[in-house]
Design a protein around this motif. Structure first.
Motif, PDB file in Angstrom:
ATOM      1  N   VAL A  52      11.000 -28.410  33.292  1.00 16.08           N
ATOM      2  CA  VAL A  52      10.088 -29.602  32.945  1.00 16.08           C
ATOM      3  C   VAL A  52      11.062 -30.974  33.388  1.00 16.08           C
ATOM      4  CG1 VAL A  52       9.088 -30.613  30.908  1.00 16.08           C
ATOM      5  CG2 VAL A  52       9.176 -28.214  31.174  1.00 16.08           C
ATOM      6  N   MET A  53      12.069 -30.913  32.911  1.00 20.01           N
ATOM      7  CA  MET A  53      12.827 -32.319  33.334  1.00 20.01           C
ATOM      8  C   MET A  53      12.983 -32.666  34.781  1.00 20.01           C
ATOM      9  SD  MET A  53      12.956 -33.594  30.236  1.00 20.01           S
ATOM     10  CE  MET A  53      14.180 -34.957  30.603  1.00 20.01           C
ATOM     11  N   ALA A  54      13.095 -31.535  35.509  1.00 16.12           N
ATOM     12  CA  ALA A  54      13.092 -31.730  37.158  1.00 16.12           C
ATOM     13  C   ALA A  54      11.887 -32.007  37.635  1.00 16.12           C
ATOM     14  CB  ALA A  54      13.359 -30.487  37.597  1.00 16.12           C
ATOM     15  N   PHE A  55      10.808 -31.560  37.114  1.00  9.66           N
ATOM     16  CA  PHE A  55       9.457 -32.347  37.599  1.00  9.66           C
ATOM     17  C   PHE A  55       9.318 -33.648  37.152  1.00  9.66           C
ATOM     18  CE2 PHE A  55       4.920 -33.235  37.363  1.00  9.66           C
ATOM     19  CZ  PHE A  55       4.656 -32.997  38.773  1.00  9.66           C
ATOM     20  N   ARG A  56       9.804 -33.938  35.865  1.00  7.48           N
ATOM     21  CA  ARG A  56       9.523 -35.293  35.361  1.00  7.48           C
ATOM     22  C   ARG A  56      10.345 -36.178  36.130  1.00  7.48           C
ATOM     23  NH1 ARG A  56       9.178 -38.180  30.327  1.00  7.48           N
ATOM     24  NH2 ARG A  56      10.938 -39.566  29.746  1.00  7.48           N
ATOM     25  N   LEU A  57      11.524 -35.945  36.766  1.00  7.96           N
ATOM     26  CA  LEU A  57      12.543 -36.638  37.496  1.00  7.96           C
ATOM     27  C   LEU A  57      11.768 -36.915  38.882  1.00  7.96           C
ATOM     28  CD1 LEU A  57      15.116 -38.262  37.993  1.00  7.96           C
ATOM     29  CD2 LEU A  57      15.943 -36.275  38.444  1.00  7.96           C
ATOM     30  N   TYR A  58      11.241 -35.906  39.425  1.00 13.39           N
ATOM     31  CA  TYR A  58      10.445 -35.875  40.698  1.00 13.39           C
ATOM     32  C   TYR A  58       9.239 -36.820  40.710  1.00 13.39           C
ATOM     33  CZ  TYR A  58       6.671 -34.694  43.860  1.00 13.39           C
ATOM     34  OH  TYR A  58       5.602 -34.610  44.502  1.00 13.39           O
ATOM     35  N   TYR A  59       8.336 -36.792  39.493  1.00 14.14           N
ATOM     36  CA  TYR A  59       7.345 -37.861  39.319  1.00 14.14           C
ATOM     37  C   TYR A  59       7.998 -39.182  39.455  1.00 14.14           C
ATOM     38  CZ  TYR A  59       2.949 -39.591  37.510  1.00 14.14           C
ATOM     39  OH  TYR A  59       1.954 -40.642  37.450  1.00 14.14           O
ATOM     40  N   PHE A  60       8.950 -39.291  38.460  1.00 15.06           N
ATOM     41  CA  PHE A  60       9.240 -40.919  38.386  1.00 15.06           C
ATOM     42  C   PHE A  60       9.966 -41.344  39.713  1.00 15.06           C
ATOM     43  CE2 PHE A  60      10.003 -40.237  33.472  1.00 15.06           C
ATOM     44  CZ  PHE A  60       8.573 -40.638  33.394  1.00 15.06           C
ATOM     45  N   GLU A  61      10.591 -40.576  40.448  1.00 11.65           N
ATOM     46  CA  GLU A  61      11.077 -40.880  41.698  1.00 11.65           C
ATOM     47  C   GLU A  61      10.276 -41.114  42.651  1.00 11.65           C
ATOM     48  OE1 GLU A  61      13.949 -37.714  42.604  1.00 11.65           O
ATOM     49  OE2 GLU A  61      15.761 -38.790  41.720  1.00 11.65           O
ATOM     50  N   ARG A  62       9.104 -40.464  42.664  1.00  4.80           N
ATOM     51  CA  ARG A  62       7.948 -40.290  43.901  1.00  4.80           C
ATOM     52  C   ARG A  62       7.262 -41.765  43.615  1.00  4.80           C
ATOM     53  NH1 ARG A  62       8.490 -40.750  47.305  1.00  4.80           N
ATOM     54  NH2 ARG A  62       6.216 -40.190  48.317  1.00  4.80           N
ATOM     55  N   THR A  63       6.646 -41.729  42.178  1.00  4.41           N
ATOM     56  CA  THR A  63       5.938 -42.873  41.880  1.00  4.41           C
ATOM     57  C   THR A  63       6.523 -44.210  41.318  1.00  4.41           C
ATOM     58  OG1 THR A  63       5.929 -42.510  39.534  1.00  4.41           O
ATOM     59  CG2 THR A  63       3.996 -41.283  40.716  1.00  4.41           C
ATOM     60  N   GLY A  64       7.676 -44.121  41.211  1.00  2.00           N
ATOM     61  CA  GLY A  64       8.591 -45.346  40.719  1.00  2.00           C
ATOM     62  C   GLY A  64       7.913 -45.917  39.447  1.00  2.00           C
ATOM     63  N   VAL A  65       7.101 -45.356  38.545  1.00  3.62           N
ATOM     64  CA  VAL A  65       6.665 -45.917  37.392  1.00  3.62           C
ATOM     65  C   VAL A  65       7.872 -46.182  36.399  1.00  3.62           C
ATOM     66  CG1 VAL A  65       4.346 -45.275  37.599  1.00  3.62           C
ATOM     67  CG2 VAL A  65       5.853 -43.761  36.554  1.00  3.62           C
ATOM     68  N   ALA A  66       8.892 -45.287  36.418  1.00  2.00           N
ATOM     69  CA  ALA A  66       9.946 -45.385  35.464  1.00  2.00           C
ATOM     70  C   ALA A  66      11.334 -44.952  36.147  1.00  2.00           C
ATOM     71  CB  ALA A  66       9.582 -44.536  34.276  1.00  2.00           C
ATOM     72  N   ASP A  67      12.373 -45.315  35.384  1.00  2.00           N
ATOM     73  CA  ASP A  67      13.698 -44.726  36.131  1.00  2.00           C
ATOM     74  C   ASP A  67      13.955 -43.400  35.889  1.00  2.00           C
ATOM     75  OD1 ASP A  67      14.469 -44.873  33.567  1.00  2.00           O
ATOM     76  OD2 ASP A  67      16.043 -46.820  33.959  1.00  2.00           O
ATOM     77  N   ALA A  68      14.951 -42.799  36.004  1.00  2.00           N
ATOM     78  CA  ALA A  68      15.662 -41.560  35.608  1.00  2.00           C
ATOM     79  C   ALA A  68      15.572 -41.338  33.844  1.00  2.00           C
ATOM     80  CB  ALA A  68      16.883 -40.975  36.192  1.00  2.00           C
ATOM     81  N   HIS A  69      15.612 -42.452  33.346  1.00  2.00           N
ATOM     82  CA  HIS A  69      15.550 -42.280  31.671  1.00  2.00           C
ATOM     83  C   HIS A  69      14.301 -42.711  31.228  1.00  2.00           C
ATOM     84  CE1 HIS A  69      19.963 -42.015  32.106  1.00  2.00           C
ATOM     85  NE2 HIS A  69      19.916 -43.072  32.920  1.00  2.00           N
ATOM     86  N   GLY A  70      13.368 -42.718  32.192  1.00  2.00           N
ATOM     87  CA  GLY A  70      11.848 -43.037  31.303  1.00  2.00           C
ATOM     88  C   GLY A  70      11.660 -44.480  30.903  1.00  2.00           C
ATOM     89  N   VAL A  71      12.467 -45.381  31.464  1.00  2.00           N
ATOM     90  CA  VAL A  71      12.470 -46.783  31.317  1.00  2.00           C
ATOM     91  C   VAL A  71      11.532 -47.323  32.351  1.00  2.00           C
ATOM     92  CG1 VAL A  71      13.509 -49.167  31.343  1.00  2.00           C
ATOM     93  CG2 VAL A  71      14.696 -47.062  30.420  1.00  2.00           C
ATOM     94  N   PRO A  72      10.476 -47.948  31.800  1.00  2.00           N
ATOM     95  CA  PRO A  72       9.085 -48.591  32.875  1.00  2.00           C
ATOM     96  C   PRO A  72       9.760 -49.233  33.789  1.00  2.00           C
ATOM     97  CG  PRO A  72       8.473 -48.308  30.295  1.00  2.00           C
ATOM     98  CD  PRO A  72      10.015 -48.200  30.396  1.00  2.00           C
ATOM     99  N   GLN A  73       9.234 -49.224  35.196  1.00  2.00           N
ATOM    100  CA  GLN A  73       9.685 -50.090  36.097  1.00  2.00           C
ATOM    101  C   GLN A  73       8.241 -50.879  36.798  1.00  2.00           C
ATOM    102  OE1 GLN A  73      13.207 -50.304  37.072  1.00  2.00           O
ATOM    103  NE2 GLN A  73      13.070 -49.327  35.248  1.00  2.00           N
ATOM    104  N   VAL A  74       8.335 -51.738  37.381  1.00  2.00           N
ATOM    105  CA  VAL A  74       7.099 -52.632  38.033  1.00  2.00           C
ATOM    106  C   VAL A  74       7.122 -52.014  39.322  1.00  2.00           C
ATOM    107  CG1 VAL A  74       6.030 -54.678  38.764  1.00  2.00           C
ATOM    108  CG2 VAL A  74       7.726 -54.649  36.627  1.00  2.00           C
ATOM    109  N   VAL A  75       5.637 -51.477  39.437  1.00  2.00           N
ATOM    110  CA  VAL A  75       5.102 -50.942  40.613  1.00  2.00           C
ATOM    111  C   VAL A  75       4.066 -51.602  41.297  1.00  2.00           C
ATOM    112  CG1 VAL A  75       6.531 -48.886  40.365  1.00  2.00           C
ATOM    113  CG2 VAL A  75       4.177 -49.089  39.588  1.00  2.00           C
ATOM    114  N   ASP A  76       3.712 -51.650  42.644  1.00  2.00           N
ATOM    115  CA  ASP A  76       2.708 -51.936  43.221  1.00  2.00           C
ATOM    116  C   ASP A  76       1.515 -51.182  42.855  1.00  2.00           C
ATOM    117  OD1 ASP A  76       1.142 -53.896  45.363  1.00  2.00           O
ATOM    118  OD2 ASP A  76       0.721 -51.743  45.933  1.00  2.00           O
TER     119      ASP A  76
END
Length: 269
Positions: A52-76
């Motif tokens: 579960v956590m591996a897929f979570r990290l994959y999603y955040f890395e591909r979309t850029g919506v959050a860092d590895a800790h789930g902290v939101p990031q600004v994306v286009d």
């Protein structure tokens, strides 16, 4: 204080989601009785938290919506839509996660036959502070959107990471499926989507019922029927909430053809 779409949920209309006890986990008939009674099965630790956590990290890395800790990031927004609907949703990683043996084999065991996974699989990220009507998933039951197939579709809501109530997980209206089943059978619903509303407190009063909540953990899965009313809470934490909801049914039953394309927010469903 818990809210959904900005509406404050009354403490007198709140309860806790009941976990399936360990003694019932391998008893298919007991689970079927529980599902018929409650409209959901809260299965702690059905999935491997590492996956579960591996897929979570994959999603955040591909979309850029959050860092590895789930902290939101600004994306286009345009780039996000391109990656989400062009790469992640139709991608092999998402398919593999949703069809992983721990999940598919559970469905096949529970259903008693070959299980069919609908291609339309929904993944949601909800940032902190998103509130007001139209932000959190409004109250509904899934049959509203799945009328061209069997009504025996079983949805799985999967938190992709730990999800305490402050993060805005799913909440279920206690016993709501019994009323929905009666109204569906009697044809007394005002319109197919009559039960959809952002006003969760008002709906709890109308049903004389409670909204059930839980602190979910990575690996947990909630299975619910197509008649069970559910919604999402607002995210009042400081982290991104990530979850997916997918649907399985017996392959031998009628399948809604509209759900056999990859999910897109403009697909009209």
């Amino acid at each position: 204080m818990l809210t959904s779409n900005g509406y404050v949920l009354s403490s007198g209309r709140l309860g806790r989601l009941s976990e399936v006890p360990q003694r019932e986990r391998g008893d298919r008939e007991a689970l079927r009785v529980r599902l018929e009674r409650d409209g959901y099965l809260f299965l702690r630790g059905l999935l491997d938290p590492v996956e579960v956590m591996a897929f979570r990290l994959y999603y955040f890395e591909r979309t850029g919506v959050a860092d590895a800790h789930g902290v939101p990031q600004v994306v286009d927004p345009g780039e996000l839509r391109r990656v989400l609907f062009g790469e992640v949703v139709p991608g092999a990683q998402y398919q593999a996660f949703c069809a992983q043996p721990a999940l598919r084999s559970w469905y096949e065991w529970f259903l008693g036959g070959e299980a069919f996974l609908h291609r339309r699989k929904i993944i949601r990220h909800i940032a902190p502070g998103e509130a007001g009507i139209g932000t959190a998933t409004q109250a509904h039951y899934d049959l509203v959107y799945l009328r061209e197939g069997t009504d025996q579709v079983l949805s799985a809501w999967i938190p992709l990471g730990d999800c305490p109530v402050s993060l805005g997980g799913l909440t279920y209206l206690e016993g709501s499926h019994h009323r929905v089943l009666r109204e569906e059978a009697a044809g007394t619903l005002k319109r197919p989507a009559a039960s959809i509303t952002a006003d969760l407190p008002g709906l709890a009063e109308e049903y004389d019922s409670r909204w059930l909540v839980a602190d979910y953990a990575a690996g947990d899965v909630v299975i619910h029927t197509a008649h069970t009313v559910h919604a999402a809470l607002d995210n009042v934490s400081s982290s991104m909430r990530l979850s997916t909801d997918i649907r399985y049914q017996l392959a031998s039953t009628s399948i809604d053809p509209r759900w056999q394309s990859h999910w897109h927010d403009q697909d009209g469903l």
